[in-house]
Design a protein around this motif. Structure first.
Motif, PDB file in Angstrom:
ATOM      1  N   TRP A  40       0.826  -1.203   0.000  1.00 16.89           N
ATOM      2  CA  TRP A  40       0.000   0.000   0.000  1.00 16.89           C
ATOM      3  C   TRP A  40       0.862   1.256   0.000  1.00 16.89           C
ATOM      4  O   TRP A  40       2.090   1.176  -0.009  1.00 16.89           O
ATOM      5  CB  TRP A  40      -0.955  -0.020   1.196  1.00 16.89           C
ATOM      6  N   SER A  41       0.237   2.409   0.061  1.00 13.69           N
ATOM      7  CA  SER A  41       0.948   3.684  -0.101  1.00 13.69           C
ATOM      8  C   SER A  41       1.726   4.111   1.130  1.00 13.69           C
ATOM      9  O   SER A  41       2.645   4.921   1.032  1.00 13.69           O
ATOM     10  CB  SER A  41      -0.057   4.787  -0.456  1.00 13.69           C
ATOM     11  N   GLY A  42       1.346   3.614   2.298  1.00 11.32           N
ATOM     12  CA  GLY A  42       1.959   4.086   3.537  1.00 11.32           C
ATOM     13  C   GLY A  42       1.281   5.308   4.117  1.00 11.32           C
ATOM     14  O   GLY A  42       1.680   5.795   5.185  1.00 11.32           O
ATOM     15  N   ARG A  43       0.230   5.803   3.462  1.00 15.77           N
ATOM     16  CA  ARG A  43      -0.504   6.969   3.945  1.00 15.77           C
ATOM     17  C   ARG A  43      -1.893   6.539   4.424  1.00 15.77           C
ATOM     18  O   ARG A  43      -2.447   5.560   3.927  1.00 15.77           O
ATOM     19  CB  ARG A  43      -0.632   8.003   2.824  1.00 15.77           C
ATOM     20  N   PRO A  44      -2.476   7.254   5.396  1.00 13.14           N
ATOM     21  CA  PRO A  44      -3.795   6.872   5.907  1.00 13.14           C
ATOM     22  C   PRO A  44      -4.876   7.031   4.845  1.00 13.14           C
ATOM     23  O   PRO A  44      -4.773   7.856   3.937  1.00 13.14           O
ATOM     24  CB  PRO A  44      -4.022   7.839   7.072  1.00 13.14           C
ATOM     25  N   ASN A  45      -5.922   6.226   4.981  1.00 14.60           N
ATOM     26  CA  ASN A  45      -7.035   6.297   4.039  1.00 14.60           C
ATOM     27  C   ASN A  45      -7.785   7.622   4.179  1.00 14.60           C
ATOM     28  O   ASN A  45      -8.059   8.083   5.285  1.00 14.60           O
ATOM     29  CB  ASN A  45      -7.983   5.129   4.286  1.00 14.60           C
ATOM     30  N   GLY A  46      -8.146   8.202   3.039  1.00 11.44           N
ATOM     31  CA  GLY A  46      -8.770   9.521   3.029  1.00 11.44           C
ATOM     32  C   GLY A  46     -10.094   9.575   3.762  1.00 11.44           C
ATOM     33  O   GLY A  46     -10.404  10.543   4.457  1.00 11.44           O
ATOM     34  N   ALA A  47     -10.913   8.528   3.604  1.00  9.93           N
ATOM     35  CA  ALA A  47     -12.215   8.518   4.279  1.00  9.93           C
ATOM     36  C   ALA A  47     -12.043   8.482   5.790  1.00  9.93           C
ATOM     37  O   ALA A  47     -12.804   9.111   6.530  1.00  9.93           O
ATOM     38  CB  ALA A  47     -13.036   7.337   3.807  1.00  9.93           C
ATOM     39  N   LEU A  48     -11.051   7.749   6.265  1.00  9.01           N
ATOM     40  CA  LEU A  48     -10.780   7.719   7.705  1.00  9.01           C
ATOM     41  C   LEU A  48     -10.390   9.102   8.203  1.00  9.01           C
ATOM     42  O   LEU A  48     -10.923   9.591   9.206  1.00  9.01           O
ATOM     43  CB  LEU A  48      -9.660   6.730   8.009  1.00  9.01           C
ATOM     44  N   VAL A  49      -9.473   9.738   7.523  1.00 12.32           N
ATOM     45  CA  VAL A  49      -9.021  11.071   7.924  1.00 12.32           C
ATOM     46  C   VAL A  49     -10.203  12.038   7.996  1.00 12.32           C
ATOM     47  O   VAL A  49     -10.341  12.813   8.950  1.00 12.32           O
ATOM     48  CB  VAL A  49      -7.953  11.588   6.937  1.00 12.32           C
ATOM     49  N   ALA A  50     -11.095  11.977   7.005  1.00  9.70           N
ATOM     50  CA  ALA A  50     -12.238  12.892   6.966  1.00  9.70           C
ATOM     51  C   ALA A  50     -13.232  12.597   8.086  1.00  9.70           C
ATOM     52  O   ALA A  50     -13.743  13.519   8.732  1.00  9.70           O
ATOM     53  CB  ALA A  50     -12.922  12.804   5.613  1.00  9.70           C
ATOM     54  N   GLU A  51     -13.508  11.315   8.324  1.00 12.43           N
ATOM     55  CA  GLU A  51     -14.588  10.950   9.236  1.00 12.43           C
ATOM     56  C   GLU A  51     -14.210  11.026  10.710  1.00 12.43           C
ATOM     57  O   GLU A  51     -15.085  11.108  11.564  1.00 12.43           O
ATOM     58  CB  GLU A  51     -15.108   9.552   8.897  1.00 12.43           C
ATOM     59  N   VAL A  52     -12.929  10.984  11.042  1.00 14.91           N
ATOM     60  CA  VAL A  52     -12.554  11.071  12.461  1.00 14.91           C
ATOM     61  C   VAL A  52     -12.204  12.490  12.879  1.00 14.91           C
ATOM     62  O   VAL A  52     -11.892  12.729  14.047  1.00 14.91           O
ATOM     63  CB  VAL A  52     -11.384  10.123  12.805  1.00 14.91           C
ATOM     64  N   ALA A  53     -12.277  13.434  11.944  1.00 15.91           N
ATOM     65  CA  ALA A  53     -11.872  14.806  12.251  1.00 15.91           C
ATOM     66  C   ALA A  53     -12.657  15.410  13.404  1.00 15.91           C
ATOM     67  O   ALA A  53     -12.123  16.219  14.174  1.00 15.91           O
ATOM     68  CB  ALA A  53     -12.011  15.679  10.996  1.00 15.91           C
ATOM     69  N   ASP A  54     -13.934  15.014  13.560  1.00 16.04           N
ATOM     70  CA  ASP A  54     -14.764  15.595  14.614  1.00 16.04           C
ATOM     71  C   ASP A  54     -14.904  14.681  15.827  1.00 16.04           C
ATOM     72  O   ASP A  54     -15.730  14.933  16.710  1.00 16.04           O
ATOM     73  CB  ASP A  54     -16.152  15.927  14.071  1.00 16.04           C
ATOM     74  N   LEU A  55     -14.106  13.611  15.888  1.00 11.83           N
ATOM     75  CA  LEU A  55     -14.190  12.669  16.993  1.00 11.83           C
ATOM     76  C   LEU A  55     -13.091  12.940  18.023  1.00 11.83           C
ATOM     77  O   LEU A  55     -11.951  13.233  17.657  1.00 11.83           O
ATOM     78  CB  LEU A  55     -14.058  11.229  16.489  1.00 11.83           C
ATOM     79  N   THR A  56     -13.439  12.799  19.290  1.00  4.34           N
ATOM     80  CA  THR A  56     -12.452  12.919  20.354  1.00  4.34           C
ATOM     81  C   THR A  56     -11.660  11.629  20.432  1.00  4.34           C
ATOM     82  O   THR A  56     -12.249  10.540  20.503  1.00  4.34           O
ATOM     83  CB  THR A  56     -13.137  13.176  21.705  1.00  4.34           C
ATOM     84  N   PRO A  57     -10.332  11.690  20.410  1.00  9.13           N
ATOM     85  CA  PRO A  57      -9.548  10.459  20.468  1.00  9.13           C
ATOM     86  C   PRO A  57      -9.883   9.620  21.695  1.00  9.13           C
ATOM     87  O   PRO A  57     -10.074  10.130  22.797  1.00  9.13           O
ATOM     88  CB  PRO A  57      -8.103  10.970  20.523  1.00  9.13           C
TER      89      PRO A  57
END
Length: 224
Positions: A40-57
């Motif tokens: 794979w590319s070694g970079r995080p999946n775009g949908a994951l990055v977008a969808e967790v932006a408003d979530l508290t870790p």
């Protein structure tokens, strides 16, 4: 997942403790092993990055973590990461990626249904393009739902249209795998669907799978 039940974060995945179908492990070890560097590319999946932006870790389960790009990205943003994968080849690469990034991840070498994770353990269960085989009892899709804690989120992302794709000779039949629509059909009044849509895929540069143009994104919150 209680602290007592949660495996410690480790630099080295427990490759000798695999729990699951040996044939599935061998299949994915062969696929990853065919590329001496990375699949794979070694970079995080775009949908994951977008969808967790408003979530508290919080506590996250990365289902089918592959070479660890999502797990490492999440850990670097304060998430307490448990990453599950059937391929030992992929897990070794994932652990190396985590060491290079200086982040801690708990590695689980198992199939999802066989891992027997404590129910209701994770604030986020992320399954990005998972290769989860369907079974008559629906064990894989039910394991996805069971892992989510009350108030937590299930994020399932897959290639749009593949569930009805006619397989090429000698290739796996998409009908044999779990797709977002299969999981969505199991959601009851204990769940709130926040996103269920097809959208253009944000494709990392390099790596396999870049020919898929659209994603289907299912994001559902467990109410209780």
């Amino acid at each position: 997942m209680t602290d007592a039940a949660r495996p410690p974060a480790s630099d080295t995945p427990p490759l000798d403790e695999y729990v699951g179908d040996p044939a599935v492990r061998a299949q994915w070890d062969e696929r990853y092993g065919a590329d001496p560097d990375r699949l794979w590319s070694g970079r995080p999946n775009g949908a994951l990055v977008a969808e967790v932006a408003d979530l508290t870790p919080g506590r996250v389960l990365d289902v089918g973590c592959g070479e660890g790009a999502d797990a490492v990205w999440l850990a670097g943003r304060g998430w307490d990461v448990t990453a599950l994968e059937v391929s030992g080849v992929a897990l070794e690469r994932a652990a190396r990626h985590a060491r290079e990034a200086d982040v801690a991840v708990r590695w689980v070498h198992a199939g999802l249904a066989e891992a027997a994770l404590p129910p209701g353990s994770f604030d986020l269960v992320s399954a990005q393009y998972p290769a989860l085989l369907r079974t008559p009892d629906g064990s894989a899709e039910r394991a996805l739902l069971a892992a989510v804690a009350p108030g937590g989120v299930l994020l399932l992302v897959h290639h749009a249209g593949m569930e009805t794709h006619v397989p090429e000779p000698g290739r796996p039949d998409p009908a044999d795998y779990v797709w977002p629509a299969v999981v969505a059909a199991l959601l009851d009044e204990n769940w709130q669907v926040e996103v269920d849509e097809v959208r253009p895929r944000v494709v990392p540069e390099g790596g396999a799978g870049s020919h898929h143009a659209d994603d289907i994104v299912l994001r559902a919150r467990r109410l209780r």
